[in-house]
Design a protein around this motif. Structure first.
Motif, PDB file in Angstrom:
ATOM      1  N   LEU A   1       0.835  -1.169   0.165  1.00 56.15           N
ATOM      2  CA  LEU A   1      -0.014   0.138  -0.059  1.00 56.15           C
ATOM      3  C   LEU A   1       0.984   1.301   0.072  1.00 56.15           C
ATOM      4  CD1 LEU A   1      -2.931   0.963   0.383  1.00 56.15           C
ATOM      5  CD2 LEU A   1      -2.515   1.008   2.681  1.00 56.15           C
ATOM      6  N   ALA A   2       0.715   2.007  -0.996  1.00 56.00           N
ATOM      7  CA  ALA A   2       1.539   3.165  -1.259  1.00 56.00           C
ATOM      8  C   ALA A   2       0.501   4.452  -0.848  1.00 56.00           C
ATOM      9  CB  ALA A   2       2.046   3.529  -2.559  1.00 56.00           C
ATOM     10  N   LEU A   3       1.049   5.329  -0.050  1.00 51.51           N
ATOM     11  CA  LEU A   3       0.180   6.526   0.375  1.00 51.51           C
ATOM     12  C   LEU A   3       0.997   7.880  -0.101  1.00 51.51           C
ATOM     13  CD1 LEU A   3      -0.321   5.387   3.951  1.00 51.51           C
ATOM     14  CD2 LEU A   3      -1.918   5.156   2.061  1.00 51.51           C
ATOM     15  N   TYR A   4       0.282   8.733  -0.853  1.00 56.60           N
ATOM     16  CA  TYR A   4       0.805  10.002  -1.084  1.00 56.60           C
ATOM     17  C   TYR A   4      -0.281  11.162  -0.903  1.00 56.60           C
ATOM     18  CZ  TYR A   4       3.948   7.763  -4.614  1.00 56.60           C
ATOM     19  OH  TYR A   4       4.966   6.888  -4.873  1.00 56.60           O
ATOM     20  N   PRO A   5       0.231  12.249  -0.873  1.00 53.60           N
ATOM     21  CA  PRO A   5      -0.864  13.393  -0.513  1.00 53.60           C
ATOM     22  C   PRO A   5      -1.863  13.534  -1.803  1.00 53.60           C
ATOM     23  CG  PRO A   5       1.497  14.105  -0.135  1.00 53.60           C
ATOM     24  CD  PRO A   5       1.478  12.927  -0.713  1.00 53.60           C
ATOM     25  N   TRP A   6      -3.033  13.796  -1.432  1.00 55.98           N
ATOM     26  CA  TRP A   6      -3.959  13.706  -2.451  1.00 55.98           C
ATOM     27  C   TRP A   6      -3.736  14.666  -3.785  1.00 55.98           C
ATOM     28  CZ3 TRP A   6      -8.756  11.439  -2.400  1.00 55.98           C
ATOM     29  CH2 TRP A   6      -9.846  11.677  -3.468  1.00 55.98           C
TER      30      TRP A   6
END
Length: 127
Positions: free
Chosen positions: A48-53
């Motif tokens: 799971l990769a998370l980036y600012p919207w």
């Protein structure tokens, strides 16, 4: 070559909050840079990769505006109805919102929760 989902990327409004939420659900942070975090969700699962919207929208060349159902949900399949209840409790303890309480069906049970950014997760049992 058959398509594979080797990583799932989510655009999030608060990277630190999202990272903590998924870590509280058992994910392990494996990479972390300013504006990015990757979590290992366990054997047999995509990372799971998370980036600012806003950054994700810019990267894709689309508008960052959007709300409501996104036509997308993540699914967590467990063995029993009891495991569905446990997963739902764990999600709420980590900061999730129950969208649909777990309900029994003829094939098992299922419920939905949303993460802090509104992404839907369906938790369902296979029996």
């Amino acid at each position: 070559m058959p398509v594979q989902a080797t990583a799932i990327m989510l655009g999030v409004s608060d990277l630190a909050r999202a990272k903590q939420f998924y870590a509280d659900l058992g994910g392990t942070v494996t990479q972390e840079y300013p504006g990015f975090a990757r979590l290992d969700l366990g054997e047999g699962s995509s990372s799971l990769a998370l980036y600012p919207w806003e950054q994700v929208a810019k990267d894709a060349g689309v508008s960052a505006e959007g709300s409501g159902f996104r036509g997308f949900s993540l699914h967590f399949i467990v063995d029993t109805s009891e495991a569905v209840d446990e997963a739902m409790r764990d999600a709420v303890a980590a900061g999730a919102t129950v969208v649909k309480e777990a309900t029994a069906t003829k094939w098992g049970s299922f419920g939905y929760f949303s993460d802090p950014d509104g992404y839907l997760w369906k938790v369902a049992s296979s029996s």
